[in-house]
Motif scaffolding. Structure first.
Motif, PDB file in Angstrom:
ATOM      1  N   LEU A  26       9.267  11.801  -4.190  1.00 41.30           N
ATOM      2  CA  LEU A  26       8.644  13.117  -4.090  1.00 41.30           C
ATOM      3  C   LEU A  26       7.155  13.049  -4.413  1.00 41.30           C
ATOM      4  N   GLU A  27       6.785  12.236  -5.404  1.00 41.10           N
ATOM      5  CA  GLU A  27       5.386  12.158  -5.816  1.00 41.10           C
ATOM      6  C   GLU A  27       4.547  11.401  -4.788  1.00 41.10           C
ATOM      7  N   PHE A  28       5.044  10.288  -4.271  1.00 41.72           N
ATOM      8  CA  PHE A  28       4.312   9.563  -3.227  1.00 41.72           C
ATOM      9  C   PHE A  28       4.154  10.454  -1.986  1.00 41.72           C
ATOM     10  N   HIS A  29       5.214  11.190  -1.651  1.00 40.12           N
ATOM     11  CA  HIS A  29       5.168  12.092  -0.502  1.00 40.12           C
ATOM     12  C   HIS A  29       4.098  13.165  -0.714  1.00 40.12           C
ATOM     13  N   ALA A  30       4.032  13.705  -1.921  1.00 41.04           N
ATOM     14  CA  ALA A  30       3.045  14.741  -2.228  1.00 41.04           C
ATOM     15  C   ALA A  30       1.619  14.214  -2.121  1.00 41.04           C
ATOM     16  N   LYS A  31       1.460  12.907  -2.317  1.00 35.43           N
ATOM     17  CA  LYS A  31       0.133  12.295  -2.237  1.00 35.43           C
ATOM     18  C   LYS A  31      -0.214  11.813  -0.825  1.00 35.43           C
ATOM     19  N   GLY A  32       0.638  12.128   0.145  1.00 30.31           N
ATOM     20  CA  GLY A  32       0.324  11.800   1.525  1.00 30.31           C
ATOM     21  C   GLY A  32       0.749  10.430   1.989  1.00 30.31           C
ATOM     22  N   VAL A  33       1.558   9.743   1.216  1.00 30.67           N
ATOM     23  CA  VAL A  33       2.063   8.429   1.595  1.00 30.67           C
ATOM     24  C   VAL A  33       3.382   8.615   2.351  1.00 30.67           C
ATOM     25  N   GLY A 131      -0.630  -5.732   0.435  1.00 30.12           N
ATOM     26  CA  GLY A 131      -0.023  -4.615  -0.271  1.00 30.12           C
ATOM     27  C   GLY A 131       0.218  -4.815  -1.753  1.00 30.12           C
ATOM     28  N   LEU A 132       1.084  -3.974  -2.284  1.00 26.10           N
ATOM     29  CA  LEU A 132       1.367  -3.910  -3.715  1.00 26.10           C
ATOM     30  C   LEU A 132       2.878  -3.909  -3.947  1.00 26.10           C
ATOM     31  N   ILE A 133       3.318  -4.760  -4.858  1.00 24.37           N
ATOM     32  CA  ILE A 133       4.707  -4.758  -5.320  1.00 24.37           C
ATOM     33  C   ILE A 133       4.737  -4.131  -6.707  1.00 24.37           C
ATOM     34  N   ALA A 233      -0.092   7.684  -9.534  1.00 23.57           N
ATOM     35  CA  ALA A 233      -1.543   7.777  -9.675  1.00 23.57           C
ATOM     36  C   ALA A 233      -2.162   6.396  -9.851  1.00 23.57           C
ATOM     37  N   LYS A 234      -1.529   5.570 -10.671  1.00 19.29           N
ATOM     38  CA  LYS A 234      -2.036   4.215 -10.896  1.00 19.29           C
ATOM     39  C   LYS A 234      -1.860   3.346  -9.648  1.00 19.29           C
ATOM     40  N   ALA A 235      -0.739   3.497  -8.965  1.00 20.24           N
ATOM     41  CA  ALA A 235      -0.464   2.696  -7.771  1.00 20.24           C
ATOM     42  C   ALA A 235      -1.474   2.952  -6.662  1.00 20.24           C
ATOM     43  N   LEU A 236      -1.987   4.175  -6.600  1.00 19.12           N
ATOM     44  CA  LEU A 236      -2.894   4.554  -5.519  1.00 19.12           C
ATOM     45  C   LEU A 236      -4.371   4.421  -5.895  1.00 19.12           C
ATOM     46  N   GLN A 237      -4.644   3.974  -7.103  1.00 22.03           N
ATOM     47  CA  GLN A 237      -6.028   3.751  -7.483  1.00 22.03           C
ATOM     48  C   GLN A 237      -6.590   2.533  -6.750  1.00 22.03           C
ATOM     49  N   GLY A 238      -7.908   2.500  -6.622  1.00 18.70           N
ATOM     50  CA  GLY A 238      -8.544   1.355  -5.986  1.00 18.70           C
ATOM     51  C   GLY A 238      -8.539   0.140  -6.892  1.00 18.70           C
ATOM     52  N   GLU A 239      -8.954  -0.990  -6.344  1.00 17.95           N
ATOM     53  CA  GLU A 239      -8.983  -2.221  -7.114  1.00 17.95           C
ATOM     54  C   GLU A 239     -10.179  -2.236  -8.059  1.00 17.95           C
ATOM     55  N   SER A 240      -9.984  -2.863  -9.203  1.00 24.65           N
ATOM     56  CA  SER A 240     -11.048  -3.068 -10.174  1.00 24.65           C
ATOM     57  C   SER A 240     -11.035  -4.527 -10.599  1.00 24.65           C
ATOM     58  N   PRO A 241     -12.140  -5.037 -11.154  1.00 24.07           N
ATOM     59  CA  PRO A 241     -12.137  -6.409 -11.671  1.00 24.07           C
ATOM     60  C   PRO A 241     -11.012  -6.585 -12.690  1.00 24.07           C
ATOM     61  N   ILE A 243     -10.628  -7.679 -15.670  1.00 21.99           N
ATOM     62  CA  ILE A 243     -10.795  -7.251 -17.057  1.00 21.99           C
ATOM     63  C   ILE A 243     -10.764  -5.730 -17.213  1.00 21.99           C
ATOM     64  N   LEU A 244     -10.974  -4.988 -16.110  1.00 22.76           N
ATOM     65  CA  LEU A 244     -11.028  -3.523 -16.175  1.00 22.76           C
ATOM     66  C   LEU A 244      -9.778  -2.845 -15.614  1.00 22.76           C
ATOM     67  N   ARG A 245      -8.862  -3.622 -15.066  1.00 25.07           N
ATOM     68  CA  ARG A 245      -7.711  -3.036 -14.361  1.00 25.07           C
ATOM     69  C   ARG A 245      -6.872  -2.097 -15.221  1.00 25.07           C
ATOM     70  N   ALA A 246      -6.647  -2.492 -16.443  1.00 23.48           N
ATOM     71  CA  ALA A 246      -5.757  -1.713 -17.303  1.00 23.48           C
ATOM     72  C   ALA A 246      -6.264  -0.294 -17.527  1.00 23.48           C
ATOM     73  N   TRP A 247      -7.571  -0.081 -17.354  1.00 23.27           N
ATOM     74  CA  TRP A 247      -8.141   1.244 -17.629  1.00 23.27           C
ATOM     75  C   TRP A 247      -8.595   1.974 -16.361  1.00 23.27           C
ATOM     76  N   PHE A 248      -9.135   1.241 -15.402  1.00 23.89           N
ATOM     77  CA  PHE A 248      -9.786   1.907 -14.281  1.00 23.89           C
ATOM     78  C   PHE A 248      -9.183   1.623 -12.905  1.00 23.89           C
ATOM     79  N   GLY A 249      -8.327   0.642 -12.787  1.00 24.58           N
ATOM     80  CA  GLY A 249      -7.773   0.305 -11.477  1.00 24.58           C
ATOM     81  C   GLY A 249      -6.265   0.249 -11.504  1.00 24.58           C
TER      82      GLY A 249
END
Length: 301
Positions: A26-33, A131-133, A233-241, A243-249
């Protein structure tokens, strides 16, 4: 109805209504996926089909079922899959001294081998999409979740497997996220049919075992939809370096659900703190008192 041109796709296992998989759909669908929802019996997914999702039959413990699903998804998406969520799972609550190995094998078939089989089978579609697993693990992978040794072992296997899989797929541009899931409202613990054998050494504290059967649904339990919102929300975030993934990507490890933050923090202080807390939280300290009283009574005779 298939995905629109340029629309991202996600395949989720174990989507029966009432569980985490259903909420993620339901949440992925709501986000347009475009969601590809799966279950052993796709008839239970009719509500999601009415919303425009693709619904397919899938048994992650059956190689032919996985192959058929792969071929259907490949045809639907043009040979690509953006996100695979391995959510299908099975609970297993029994003392380690009371396990039945056939029962254990069934748990590992779903929780471990099913995840491995899905990743291997769908790797070509994920590589095509870079993709992402997302493998749904559990805090049980790193905590001494008393009376859950089999379940803990199965989720521990998933975390170790995922960590190595992450490195193996990195050259192909495929990311692997592990969801370290705490207590979340779900149907996974709704079946309380497990019982202690008559000769179990834990019959002395049978009430503790029975309370443990639904522990995840009664202790800091997070709403399923809230957990789904955080993961998506985390799955659809863009990539980050890195060292920063845990907070921003998109993080390699997502800690979500009841107790997740506390357990993460506790890992910084050594395993003793989790041993101490879980021992008392589950109630095994009461068994100590019962055994001491039994010894006292023996000496009086």
């Amino acid at each position: 109805m298939g995905p629109q041109p340029g629309q991202k796709t996600v395949l989720i296992t174990g989507c029966t209504p009432g569980g985490i998989g259903h909420a993620l759909c339901l949440e992925f669908h709501a986000k347009g996926v475009h969601v590809i929802a799966t279950a052993r019996n796709p008839a239970v997914l009719s509500e999601m089909a009415d919303l425009g999702m693709t619904t397919l039959a899938l048994d992650v413990t059956n190689s032919e079922s996985i192959k058929t699903c792969h071929d259907q998804v490949s045809q639907l998406t043009g040979g690509k899959l953006d996100i695979l969520v391995n959510n299908a799972g099975r609970t297993h609550t029994h003392p380690a001294t009371d396990i039945d190995l056939d029962d254990v094998r069934e748990t590992f078939e779903t929780n471990v081998f099913g995840v491995m089989a899905m990743c291997a089978s769908f790797s070509d579609l994920l590589i095509s999409a870079k993709g992402l697993i997302i493998n749904i693990a559990s805090l049980a992978a790193i905590t001494p979740y008393a009376f859950g040794s089999v379940y803990c072992a199965s989720k521990g296997a998933v975390t170790s497997y995922s960590r190595t899989l992450r490195l193996e797929l990195k050259p192909f541009g495929v990311r692997v996220m592990v969801a370290m899931t705490g207590t979340v409202r779900s149907q996974i613990a709704s079946k309380t049919h497990r019982t202690l054998p008559e000769n179990s050494i834990y019959q002395r504290v049978k009430e503790i075992f029975e309370k443990r059967l639904t522990f995840s649904q009664n202790n800091a339990t997070v709403k399923t939809e809230d957990y789904a919102k955080k993961l998506v929300a985390k799955a659809l975030q863009g990539e980050s370096p890195l060292i920063l993934r845990a907070w921003f990507g998109r993080p390699d490890w997502l800690w979500a659900g009841g107790w997740a933050g506390k357990v993460w923090l506790a890992t910084w202080f050594g395993e003793w703190i989790l041993d101490f807390a879980l021992y008392r939280l589950i109630g095994l300290n009461k068994l100590e008192m019962v055994l001491r009283e039994e010894e006292r009574q023996k000496k009086l005779k």
